[in-house]
Structure formats: C-alpha cells, structure tokens
Design a protein around this motif. Structure first.
Motif, PDB file in Angstrom:
ATOM      1  N   TYR A 277      19.428  -0.800   5.757  1.00 52.48           N
ATOM      2  CA  TYR A 277      18.675  -1.426   6.848  1.00 52.48           C
ATOM      3  C   TYR A 277      19.275  -0.869   8.129  1.00 52.48           C
ATOM      4  O   TYR A 277      20.484  -0.972   8.359  1.00 52.48           O
ATOM      5  CB  TYR A 277      18.812  -2.954   6.815  1.00 52.48           C
TER       6      TYR A 277
ATOM      7  N   ARG B 230       2.823  -5.009   2.270  1.00 52.16           N
ATOM      8  CA  ARG B 230       4.204  -5.373   1.954  1.00 52.16           C
ATOM      9  C   ARG B 230       4.553  -4.988   0.524  1.00 52.16           C
ATOM     10  O   ARG B 230       5.660  -4.497   0.251  1.00 52.16           O
ATOM     11  CB  ARG B 230       4.401  -6.871   2.180  1.00 52.16           C
ATOM     12  N   ALA B 231       3.624  -5.206  -0.383  1.00 54.77           N
ATOM     13  CA  ALA B 231       3.859  -4.870  -1.795  1.00 54.77           C
ATOM     14  C   ALA B 231       4.129  -3.380  -1.965  1.00 54.77           C
ATOM     15  O   ALA B 231       5.003  -2.978  -2.748  1.00 54.77           O
ATOM     16  CB  ALA B 231       2.655  -5.288  -2.633  1.00 54.77           C
TER      17      ALA B 231
ATOM     18  N   LEU C  22      10.535   1.067  -2.330  1.00 56.01           N
ATOM     19  CA  LEU C  22      11.983   0.880  -2.247  1.00 56.01           C
ATOM     20  C   LEU C  22      12.595   0.645  -3.622  1.00 56.01           C
ATOM     21  O   LEU C  22      13.634   1.226  -3.963  1.00 56.01           O
ATOM     22  CB  LEU C  22      12.305  -0.304  -1.328  1.00 56.01           C
ATOM     23  N   ASN C  23      11.967  -0.206  -4.402  1.00 62.43           N
ATOM     24  CA  ASN C  23      12.498  -0.496  -5.734  1.00 62.43           C
ATOM     25  C   ASN C  23      12.524   0.747  -6.613  1.00 62.43           C
ATOM     26  O   ASN C  23      13.475   0.983  -7.366  1.00 62.43           O
ATOM     27  CB  ASN C  23      11.677  -1.599  -6.406  1.00 62.43           C
TER      28      ASN C  23
ATOM     29  N   TYR D 147       4.139  -7.415  -7.584  1.00 64.32           N
ATOM     30  CA  TYR D 147       4.472  -7.715  -6.195  1.00 64.32           C
ATOM     31  C   TYR D 147       3.384  -8.555  -5.517  1.00 64.32           C
ATOM     32  O   TYR D 147       3.558  -8.989  -4.380  1.00 64.32           O
ATOM     33  CB  TYR D 147       4.650  -6.409  -5.402  1.00 64.32           C
TER      34      TYR D 147
ATOM     35  N   ARG E 156      -0.456  -8.573   2.528  1.00 68.36           N
ATOM     36  CA  ARG E 156       0.366  -8.702   1.322  1.00 68.36           C
ATOM     37  C   ARG E 156       0.410  -7.395   0.535  1.00 68.36           C
ATOM     38  O   ARG E 156       1.464  -7.007   0.010  1.00 68.36           O
ATOM     39  CB  ARG E 156      -0.195  -9.821   0.444  1.00 68.36           C
TER      40      ARG E 156
ATOM     41  N   HIS F 236      13.228   1.262   4.674  1.00 64.12           N
ATOM     42  CA  HIS F 236      11.874   0.915   5.099  1.00 64.12           C
ATOM     43  C   HIS F 236      11.956   0.469   6.551  1.00 64.12           C
ATOM     44  O   HIS F 236      12.681  -0.475   6.873  1.00 64.12           O
ATOM     45  CB  HIS F 236      11.322  -0.216   4.223  1.00 64.12           C
TER      46      HIS F 236
ATOM     47  N   GLN G 254       7.717  -2.587  -0.852  1.00 61.01           N
ATOM     48  CA  GLN G 254       8.702  -3.086  -1.813  1.00 61.01           C
ATOM     49  C   GLN G 254       8.702  -2.247  -3.090  1.00 61.01           C
ATOM     50  O   GLN G 254       9.764  -1.933  -3.643  1.00 61.01           O
ATOM     51  CB  GLN G 254       8.407  -4.555  -2.141  1.00 61.01           C
TER      52      GLN G 254
ATOM     53  N   GLU H 231      19.710   1.669  -0.761  1.00 61.91           N
ATOM     54  CA  GLU H 231      18.860   1.088   0.279  1.00 61.91           C
ATOM     55  C   GLU H 231      19.686   0.758   1.515  1.00 61.91           C
ATOM     56  O   GLU H 231      20.807   0.255   1.421  1.00 61.91           O
ATOM     57  CB  GLU H 231      18.173  -0.176  -0.237  1.00 61.91           C
TER      58      GLU H 231
END
Length: 433
Positions: free
Chosen positions: A193, A173-174, A180-181, A420, A170, A262, A177, A191
């Motif tokens: 993909y 992942r946080a 990216l934010n 997050y 977790r 990402h 994120q 952003e």
C-alpha cells in the motif's frame, strides 16, 4: 538515465539508436559541454600538479634557507583558482544532467524499428471473440442501468471522470481484489500500500519528470511542513513501488524483488484532446493494479516474459480475448527499453484496445534513482527495473461489460469473479429486478 560514458565512447551509435525513437539528441550542445568539461578538468589537473610542484619547491627553499615568499604567494593563489574551476565544473555537470534527464532510454536490439504504433508487431493472440446474435452495446450503454454514471461525475469533476454505484461499483472492486489475489497468491508478488502523492524527486526517479510534467496533476504541500513544496498525484503505482529502493545498495540475496499494489492513477491526458471522449477508456482518474520487478541485469528479459505472462493470466482467467503486441521503437514509453502491450477485444469497437503495458527499463531508472547491488564477486552494479499493468481495472471493467453482455441488458459475471461478488452470477438492470 543513460550511462554518460556510453555517449562519450560511442556517440554516433547512441544518436542513431535514439533517432529510431523519433528523438533528436542535442549532439552539438553535448559536444560543447563535453569540450568545456574536459578543458576545466585539464586546467584543474594542471593547477593541482603546479600546487604539488610549488609545495616541493617551497620545502626545498626553506630547507636551504632561501626566500620562499614569492613561491608561497604563487601557491596561495591556487586554492581560489581551484575553487572557481570546481564551481564551473559543477555548473557544467548540472547542465549535462539536465540534458540527460530529457533523453529517453535506448531501445533493446530486439525491439522492432518503426516510426509509430502502426509499425508495432503482433506476437500472439489468445481466445476467440464472441459472436453476438443481437446488437452489441458499448460499455456506457450497458453499464448505465447497472450503476455507471458519467453525468454525476461530470457535475462533480468535469469530463473524463466516472461515478459508480451499486452493482458496477462492486464489480469494479471485485476485479481489483481478484487481480491482487492472483498476483500475490499465484505469481509471487508482495502486496504493498503506497502513497498517492509524491515529491518531484520521486517522479524524476522513474522518468515522469521533467519530460511529462504537463501530464501530471500537481499539488502544493501546505502547512508548517510544506512551505509550498511541489507535490504530484501518482500517474501509476510504478512510481512508488520502484522508488522504494531509490538510493539503496541492495544485497544480491535481496533480488529479485516482486511487488504489486492497487492504486488510483491520476493523469491530465494533456496530449489526448478529442480522443476516447466517451466512457472509461481514457480517464483523468482510474484504478490500476501495478506489478514491479527489481532484478539482476542478466535475468531481466526472462522477467519481462514472466511479467507479461502474469498479466495475460488475468485476462485468460476472465475469459477475455486479447493479443500481445511488441511496441516499435517509435511507440515505446520514455523509460522503456522494450515493451509488450496487451490489447483486449472490445466488441462494441470491433477492435483490440490496450489494457496493459509490460516494460523492461533495464538500468535506466536505476541510474536516475541511484539503486545498485553488490554481486557475488563484490562488483557494484545497477539493478534492472520492470513494470507492468496487471491490469488497468477500469478498462478491464469495460471489457467485461461488453464481452459478457446479454440481449436483455444484463451482464454475466465471469466465473472467477463470483466469489468476490457474494456468488452473484448475473448483473441485472434495476428495472428488471
């Protein structure tokens, strides 16, 4: 790819600058190919001039009623000769291109000259390394009770992989994120993909091929579509983010382009045998948030400073001490004209380790990709491309685990990551819960 006109005009200077990168340009081979190219082009021009002359002579002969058969026979042989010369010229151009694809970028004049990383130059530092009143553990020992599992990964995939579960997964992942934010909401990036598997031509566009083929993970494209086409797993999202404009003629109004993504990154680490075998520092698979800028040439070095500041901002928000280093000519990556490395403080190693590289490639990648733009005066120019890690997620996780560890084995969650993590403030070993 370097501008071949630059080599033709000033070969000694180019050779000398490449020497500072520990690259010996194949001068003799280049000169031989160039001499052959000039000879073929001269013969071609002579034949074309002869064809024009014969055409006029044939016209005059016919007009005056003279026999033009000999002239016509001579002219009839020229197309085959020209075709043979064109084939030869194509062969020479192919050899020159193959040579040029293996030549690294020229270092910018501001890059410190040095043989290797020992001659990199520190630019600045931020933050003060924490003082611990207990024995510091490395991220492997801190992360193990929190869900960082290298044994399971080794069973599944071999060495240089990791398996994460629970709190560590977790937190990983946080981090992605949060990065990216920050880049999209504060730094102006869009952003994206992107695919994780790309073609060989895509790899060539940003300089991974042919130079670094042994460091890539290759995969054959099967089925009715593929017919065994060679594909590659991306070593960085730089490949896809930059190549999205390959072959394009951009409008000046479209620039600058700022994009981020990402992705997992896949590298065989062919040249890293025996280095960083413990933990997450050097993995075959790791995650990274990549930044790419596609810009006007005259603004590219201002963009390099901005991009580096964007990467620094992530570390500052996380409260992780770091330093910025200007790489020497002998330590820069293949496509880079200038690079700043960000090195984060790792208390268990009592040193700074690379966590981001921010590079200006100038027009090196744009020439390989064929990416240009029309400026306001109507001139066609190559764009400049830049890329930087913002940041390597796994190495950031390493830095957080080590810098925020506590004596009881817990890890304090940096404040900016808590939203997050559902407001979680501390990660605790399973047995302590």
């Amino acid at each position: 790819m370097l501008d071949i006109a630059l080599l033709r005009k000033n070969l000694p200077e180019v050779v000398a600058r490449l020497k500072t990168r520990n690259f010996d340009f194949p001068e003799a081979e280049f000169n031989a190919l160039e001499a052959e190219r000039k000879s073929v082009q001269t013969k071609t021009e002579e034949l074309q001039a002869k064809r024009n002359t014969l055409s006029k002579q044939i016209g005059l002969a016919k007009k005056s009623g003279e026999d033009a058969s000999a002239l016509m026979a001579e002219a009839g042989r020229i197309p085959a000769e020209l075709s043979a010369l064109e084939t030869k010229l194509d062969e020479i151009r192919t050899k020159l291109e193959a040579m040029m694809l293996r030549v690294p970028n020229l270092p910018n004049e501001s890059v410190p000259v040095g043989k290797d990383e020992s001659e990199n130059v520190e630019v600045r530092r931020w933050g003060t390394p924490r003082t611990f009143d207990f024995e510091v553990k490395d991220h492997v020992d801190v992360g193990g009770p929190l869900g960082l599992d290298f044994d399971t990964a080794a069973k599944l995939s071999g060495s240089r992989f990791c398996f994460m579960r629970g709190q560590v997964a977790r937190l990983h992942r946080a981090l992605a994120q949060f990065m990216l934010n920050t880049h999209t909401q504060e730094n102006g990036y869009t952003e994206c993909y992107t695919p994780y598997i790309v073609t060989a031509s895509t790899m060539r566009g940003t300089g991974q091929l042919p130079k670094f083929e042994e460091d890539l993970f290759a995969a054959k494209k099967g089925g009715a579509e593929g017919d065994g086409e060679q594909m590659y797993l991306v070593p960085t999202a730089e490949v896809t983010l930059t190549n999205q404009v390959s072959g394009r003629m951009l409008k000046a109004s479209e620039l600058p382009i700022l994009v981020t993504a990402h992705t997992p990154c896949f590298r065989s680490e062919a040249g890293a045998y025996g280095r960083d075998t413990r933990g997450m520092i050097r993995q075959h698979q790791f995650d990274k948030v990549e930044m790419v800028r596609i810009v006007r040439p005259e603004r590219s070095y201002a963009h390099l400073e901005q991009m580096t500041a964007n990467a620094e901002g992530i570390l500052q928000k996380l409260g992780l001490p770091y330093r910025v280093v200007a790489l020497s000519t002998g330590d820069m990556g293949f496509s880079a004209a200038k690079t700043y490395d960000l090195e984060v403080w790792l208390p268990a190693q009592n040193t700074y380790r690379e966590i981001s590289s921010c590079s200006n490639c100038e027009d090196f990648q744009a020439r390989r990709m064929g990416t240009r733009f029309k400026d306001e005066e109507g001139r066609t120019r190559y764009v400049h491309t830049l890329n930087g890690s913002g940041l390597a997620v796994g190495r950031t996780l390493v830095a957080v685990l080590e810098n925020y560890q506590n004596a009881d084995g817990s890890v304090t969650v940096p404040e900016v990551l808590r939203p997050y993590m559902g407001g979680l403030e501390v990660l605790r070993p399973a047995e302590a819960k």
